[in-house]
Design an enzyme around this catalytic site. Structure first.
Site: not given
Ligand code: IPM
Ligand code: MG
Length: 360
Positions: A141, A247, A223, A191, A251
């Site tokens: 990032y 990240d 992975d 990784k 999710d």
């Molecule tokens: C998160 C989100 C953010 C990230 C985005 C909105 C920049 O996906 O907080 O997980 O990638 O960190």
């Molecule tokens: Mg995210």
């Protein structure tokens, strides 16, 4: 005690869920005799619209000067133009970097009463209690070089996965410290079979593991970790990983809990990053996004944001009983069958918050 909290409701459903979380904090303040001073600022798309910048210097300075920051969500289709010079997400990244909050704690717990909302079979969900610690201010990032150019007549884009030893060491130390109060297991995700940055990551994880013989350390390739999150999530305790892997994995992990709307997060700085104390700078936010499809309808699940305020009380203000009281009220509310639409119910955002507040 007296605390100053900056609110950044942001875009989409952000203002709706932050509004309810503030009501929960006000209830805690009056019950436990604290004073929370709230100041509200713009960040994200709403700040681009008003000031032409997703995060102004003044807003960042106000956040730095407060005891904690509560964020709703940023982004939405209105600001999605890939050619735009500023984006809501840039404001969020600049905020994380500007506050120095390098450790993003994302606890994933599956409430037994909500297992039917998870795509996984209930037997796989038994005992799932994971704390993902995502490195938040380094890696892909933020690494340089980054950007676009034309090389040998071809358009090119570059991002760089970069880590310094101290960045890995401080997040690893925090992971081991937090594992001590849990099931004493750290899964370090990398990784290392491909990436140099991961080999440094693994080397430092191993050396900190040696200093902490009471904690079981295990290295897992990202992975494989993605697969194990689905096939055997109960086997994980503290999971520590670099920014982008974290990240993606969080999710994925969030669907275990049935709805993203349930999950909180805390982003913490160095110990002592708040002046005059051992307290850490803290940015608190639900892990869900701005949900443009339901924004303005008042039906979003406020629990992720409300549980984020519990994390704020615990990690930034050292108010453990108050934090636990919020978590218990949420728990009882779920057990009593209160549900917003994302978990199959009919309550709106305000009604769900009311159910929690009345149990506080
Ligand atoms: C998160 C989100 C953010 C990230 C985005 C909105 C920049 O996906 O907080 O997980 O990638 O960190
Ligand atoms: Mg995210």
């Amino acid at each position: 005690m007296n605390f100053k909290i900056t609110l950044l409701p942001g875009d989409g459903i952000g203002p709706e869920v932050v509004g309810e979380a503030v009501r929960v904090l006000e209830t805690v303040a009056s019950k436990y005799k604290h004073t929370f001073d709230f100041q509200e600022r713009l960040m994200g798309g709403c700040s681009i619209d008003k000031y032409g910048s997703s995060l102004t210097d003044e807003t960042l300075a106000d956040c730095v000067a407060s005891d904690a920051v509560l964020l709703g969500a940023v982004g939405g289709p209105k600001w999605d133009d890939p050619k735009a010079k500023d984006r809501p997400e840039r404001g969020l990244l600049a905020l994380r970097k500007g506050l120095g909050v390098f450790a993003n704690l994302r606890p994933i717990k599956v409430h037994p009463a909500l297992m039917e909302w998870s795509p996984l079979k209930p037997e796989k969900l038994q005992g799932v209690d994971i704390l993902v610690i995502r490195e938040l201010t380094g890696g892909l990032y933020f690494g340089f070089p980054k950007g676009r150019d034309v090389k040998d007549g071809r358009e090119r884009a570059v991002d760089t996965l970069e880590y310094y030893d101290y960045e890995i060491r401080r997040i690893m130390n925090l992971a081991f410290e937090l594992a001590k109060g849990r099931r004493k297991k750290v899964t370090s995700v990398d990784k290392a079979n491909v990436l140099e940055s991961s080999r440094l990551w693994r080397q430092i994880a191993s050396s900190i593991g040696t200093e902490n013989p009471d904690i079981e350390l295990e290295h897992t390739l990202v992975d494989t970790a993605a697969m194990k999150l689905i096939t055997g999530p109960a086997w994980m305790d503290v999971v520590v990983t670099e920014n982008m892997f974290g990240d993606i994995l969080t999710d994925e992990a969030s669907v275990l809990a049935g709805s993203m709307g349930m999950l909180p997060s805390a982003s913490l700085g160095e110990a002592g990053s708040k002046s005059g104390s051992e307290a850490r700078m803290g940015l608190y936010e639900p892990i869900h996004g701005s949900a443009p499809d339901i924004a303005g309808k008042g039906i979003a699940n406020p629990i992720g944001t409300i549980l984020s305020t519990a994390m704020m009380l615990r990690h930034s203000f050292n108010l453990e009983s108050e934090a636990a009281a919020i978590e218990k009220a949420v728990d009882e509310t779920i057990i009593a069958g209160s549900r917003t639409a994302d978990i199959g119910g009919k309550l709106n955002t305000r009604q769900m918050a009311e159910e929690i507040i009345k149990r506080l």
